[in-house]
Design a protein around this motif. Structure first.
Motif, PDB file in Angstrom:
ATOM      1  N   LYS A 112     -28.527  31.905 -16.853  1.00 50.15           N
ATOM      2  CA  LYS A 112     -29.663  31.203 -16.275  1.00 50.15           C
ATOM      3  C   LYS A 112     -29.673  31.422 -14.761  1.00 50.15           C
ATOM      4  CE  LYS A 112     -29.821  27.502 -19.749  1.00 50.15           C
ATOM      5  NZ  LYS A 112     -29.756  26.029 -19.964  1.00 50.15           N
ATOM      6  N   PHE A 113     -30.832  31.249 -14.148  1.00 52.94           N
ATOM      7  CA  PHE A 113     -30.982  31.498 -12.709  1.00 52.94           C
ATOM      8  C   PHE A 113     -29.938  30.744 -11.894  1.00 52.94           C
ATOM      9  CE2 PHE A 113     -32.668  29.883  -8.678  1.00 52.94           C
ATOM     10  CZ  PHE A 113     -32.839  31.078  -7.985  1.00 52.94           C
ATOM     11  N   GLU A 114     -29.788  29.443 -12.191  1.00 57.48           N
ATOM     12  CA  GLU A 114     -28.896  28.626 -11.370  1.00 57.48           C
ATOM     13  C   GLU A 114     -27.427  29.023 -11.533  1.00 57.48           C
ATOM     14  OE1 GLU A 114     -30.245  26.248 -15.032  1.00 57.48           O
ATOM     15  OE2 GLU A 114     -31.138  27.529 -13.493  1.00 57.48           O
ATOM     16  N   ALA A 166     -26.205  38.539  -7.927  1.00 52.82           N
ATOM     17  CA  ALA A 166     -27.605  38.898  -7.649  1.00 52.82           C
ATOM     18  C   ALA A 166     -27.675  40.144  -6.777  1.00 52.82           C
ATOM     19  CB  ALA A 166     -28.318  37.728  -6.986  1.00 52.82           C
ATOM     20  N   GLU A 167     -26.838  40.215  -5.771  1.00 55.12           N
ATOM     21  CA  GLU A 167     -26.871  41.364  -4.864  1.00 55.12           C
ATOM     22  C   GLU A 167     -26.420  42.638  -5.577  1.00 55.12           C
ATOM     23  OE1 GLU A 167     -24.613  40.053  -1.468  1.00 55.12           O
ATOM     24  OE2 GLU A 167     -26.407  39.180  -0.528  1.00 55.12           O
ATOM     25  N   ASP A 227     -35.044  35.417 -15.205  1.00 55.13           N
ATOM     26  CA  ASP A 227     -34.069  34.744 -14.340  1.00 55.13           C
ATOM     27  C   ASP A 227     -33.231  35.743 -13.555  1.00 55.13           C
ATOM     28  OD1 ASP A 227     -34.919  32.259 -14.988  1.00 55.13           O
ATOM     29  OD2 ASP A 227     -33.189  31.685 -16.180  1.00 55.13           O
ATOM     30  N   ASP A 228     -32.855  36.874 -14.181  1.00 53.35           N
ATOM     31  CA  ASP A 228     -32.117  37.914 -13.464  1.00 53.35           C
ATOM     32  C   ASP A 228     -32.901  38.392 -12.248  1.00 53.35           C
ATOM     33  OD1 ASP A 228     -30.013  37.893 -15.276  1.00 53.35           O
ATOM     34  OD2 ASP A 228     -30.843  39.531 -16.487  1.00 53.35           O
ATOM     35  N   LYS A 234     -31.846  35.399  -4.110  1.00 54.89           N
ATOM     36  CA  LYS A 234     -30.445  35.237  -3.714  1.00 54.89           C
ATOM     37  C   LYS A 234     -29.856  36.450  -3.001  1.00 54.89           C
ATOM     38  CE  LYS A 234     -29.347  31.820  -7.300  1.00 54.89           C
ATOM     39  NZ  LYS A 234     -28.399  31.405  -8.378  1.00 54.89           N
ATOM     40  N   THR A 235     -30.585  37.544  -2.942  1.00 51.81           N
ATOM     41  CA  THR A 235     -30.086  38.722  -2.218  1.00 51.81           C
ATOM     42  C   THR A 235     -30.382  38.569  -0.739  1.00 51.81           C
ATOM     43  OG1 THR A 235     -30.400  40.168  -4.126  1.00 51.81           O
ATOM     44  CG2 THR A 235     -30.254  41.226  -1.956  1.00 51.81           C
TER      45      THR A 235
END
Length: 576
Positions: free
Chosen positions: A4-6, A13-14, A107-108, A115-116
């Motif tokens: 999930k995103f959270e 993410a990077e 979400d990915d 978040k990058t």
């Protein structure tokens, strides 16, 4: 297994963002192009994949472009086209790009965008609790047009939209800032914010403006011409020797507002106190634009312990209100370092104290002018002292002199421990309330204007803490550097009493109240006589002075003993 995103970390993410770019362009070699441009290009690719994932009907690059254009204005759509669409028009690249979307979840891809790190700037973002407090001070309503005055849409607008969900957020678009504006726009789209607009040129009908001048610096060159107050405001002072971008940006923000507009600017103590900025403070105070100032706790930023301040600007103010909130904070740890933050209740308390006249210190502009338009609340906030009587230090002194100014090369040449006719004192020799005397001055002195004499007080010009000591030697010594030499009227008070007060917690607070500067506090010679010294009824005053003399004598004795032990330790293993 997708998360999930959270649950997706920044590092994950990077890494995904980098992997996606390599999958799109497997033959591309490392580039030395601008890092922020490259990172935003990578993030933009993830955003376009997010659009495909969100809209399964998209099958071609043209359909993707139309979907994207529905969320942003033509100006920014053209920016992304420059970044990506030229390559996605290549059929084989588009096919590869389209198939990559199947490998990731919404979400990915959302995490890749949000978040990058885009490497837009090395500056530290304004802490969220300061943004939240600024939101309260701006008093945003549903029909307001709100602007983040910095050249890119920064953390304020995105955080403020989450806080209030009201108003229209306006940002100045500029080709000079194509990359950060692109990032800000796609970030807001993925977050689901649709109340952001971009304007080219000047829009002078803004209701609320946030200014982060804590993180900007530099003389003479504003970030871009549209952000120069003088382009909008002919009356704004023009002093090529003291012009600083911090005040120009805040003044530009004021000029952008309508008559009911408000501006909140994050500043340091230097902007509020330094002589070089007085011309701008004077203009804004005398013309009624400064409404109030809030002193925030130190350690609010991870990278610096310097105190930050909120300066509130509006129109037609006859008086200025000050709040000292330096003692309102909640300590937390960030990256192993202790920092201070504000809870919701604390922010409400500060806001209510500011709005309540009985809790704020309110000063007329003519009173502010007498201090050189010093806007540091600590200067005006009175501490509760249970009716303790005070006198200004100037009433107890016979003279105030400065130490002699020498260049570093001259100090190296003329000052040493080799015996000479004249002993001298430099700032480092005021240690633990005692004057050390190991150095000699190897040059001629024409007069005694920089000499100290028996009973004088030596006080450092800069402080954290300010250092004070009584000079108890009958010979005259030359004082060199940032030291004030205070001649005491010993018919009124003993020098030991003054020294002990200056070294005390209350004495240090009093000097910081008068000090200027954003980093190490600086006490100007004109403010030394204004230091408030407590005085008591005659019997208690004599007892306090006697005890002060005992303390100074004990400190000097202990210091002598310590030096003797240190000398013995240094020689302990010498060969006999």
């Amino acid at each position: 297994m997708h998360k999930k995103f959270e649950d997706i970390s920044i590092a994950e993410a990077e890494n995904m963002t980098e992997d996606i770019w390599k999958k799109i362009f497997p033959e591309e070699k490392d580039s030395d192009e601008d890092t922020s441009f490259r990172e935003v290009s990578h993030i933009s690719a993830c955003y376009l994949l997010w659009e495909i994932k969100k809209n399964p009907s998209i099958k071609t690059a043209d359909e993707l472009y139309k979907a994207y254009s529905a969320h942003v204005n033509d100006y920014l759509a053209a920016i992304v086209e420059n970044l990506l669409f030229n390559v996605l028009d290549v059929p084989e690249v588009w096919k590869r790009f389209y198939l990559i979307a199947d490998e990731y979840t919404i979400d990915d891809l959302k995490a890749c965008v949000l978040k990058t790190d885009p490497n837009l700037s090395v500056r530290e973002e304004v802490p969220e609790s300061i943004i939240d407090l600024a939101d309260r001070m701006l008093e945003i309503s549903g029909d307001d047009r709100i602007m983040d005055a910095n050249p890119i849409l920064g953390s304020f607008a995105l955080r403020s939209m989450r806080n209030t969900g009201m108003g229209e957020y306006v940002n100045i678009a500029s080709e000079d800032y194509m990359t950060p504006i692109t990032y800000a726009n796609i970030y807001s789209v993925v977050c689901g914010y649709d109340n952001i607009s971009y304007v080219m040129g000047t829009d002078r009908n803004i209701d609320k403006v946030f200014v982060d001048s804590f993180n900007v610096s530099g003389k003479r060159e504003p970030v871009q011409s549209e952000h120069s107050a003088r382009d909008l405001w002919e009356e704004f002072p023009d002093d090529e020797y003291s012009y600083l971008y911090q005040w120009d940006l805040s003044a530009w923000a004021i000029a952008m507002t309508n008559y009911r507009g408000r501006v909140v600017s994050v500043m340091t103590a230097g902007e509020l106190t330094n002589k070089s900025n007085e011309i701008y403070r004077s203009f804004l105070c005398e013309n009624g634009y400064v409404e109030g100032v809030i002193a925030l706790p130190d350690k609010m930023f991870v990278s610096t312990w310097v105190n930050s301040f909120l300066v509130i600007f509006s129109h037609d103010n006859k008086k200025i209100r000050f709040i000292d909130a330096t003692d309102i904070y909640h300590p937390i740890r960030v990256g192993g370092r202790r920092v201070n933050t504000l809870t919701e209740d604390m922010m409400d308390e500060i806001y209510n104290r500011y709005k309540n006249s009985s809790d704020a210190i309110v000063k007329a502009v003519n009173e502010i002018s007498e201090t050189g338009y010093n806007l540091n609340p600590i200067r005006y906030v009175e501490k509760e002292e249970s009716s303790l009587e005070t006198v200004e230090l100037g009433e107890l002194l016979t003279s105030i002199k400065r130490g002699m100014t020498l260049k570093a090369s001259e100090m190296d040449k003329y000052i040493s421990k080799d015996v000479a006719y004249k002993k001298c004192i430099i700032p480092s020799q005021i240690s633990n309330g005692v004057v050390e005397d190991q150095y000699y001055y190897h040059a001629e002195t024409r007069n005694q204007k920089n000499d100290c004499f028996y009973g004088d007080i030596l006080l450092s010009k800069t402080g954290s803490p300010f250092k004070a000591a009584v000079f108890n030697v009958y010979d005259a010594y030359l004082v060199i550097g940032n030291i004030y030499i205070l001649g005491v009227d010993q018919k009124k008070v003993t020098p030991e009493y003054i020294k002990c007060f200056l070294s005390s917690k209350k004495g240090q607070e009093e000097m910081r109240r008068l000090a200027v500067g954003s980093g190490t506090p600086i006490l100007r010679i004109s403010d030394v006589p204004k230091i408030r010294i407590p005085v008591y009824e005659e019997k208690k005053q004599k007892a306090m002075e006697a005890r002060a003399k005992e303390i100074v004598e004990e400190m000097e004795l202990l210091h002598t003993q310590l030096r003797s032990e240190e000398d013995e330790l240094a020689r302990m293993f010498d060969e006999e």
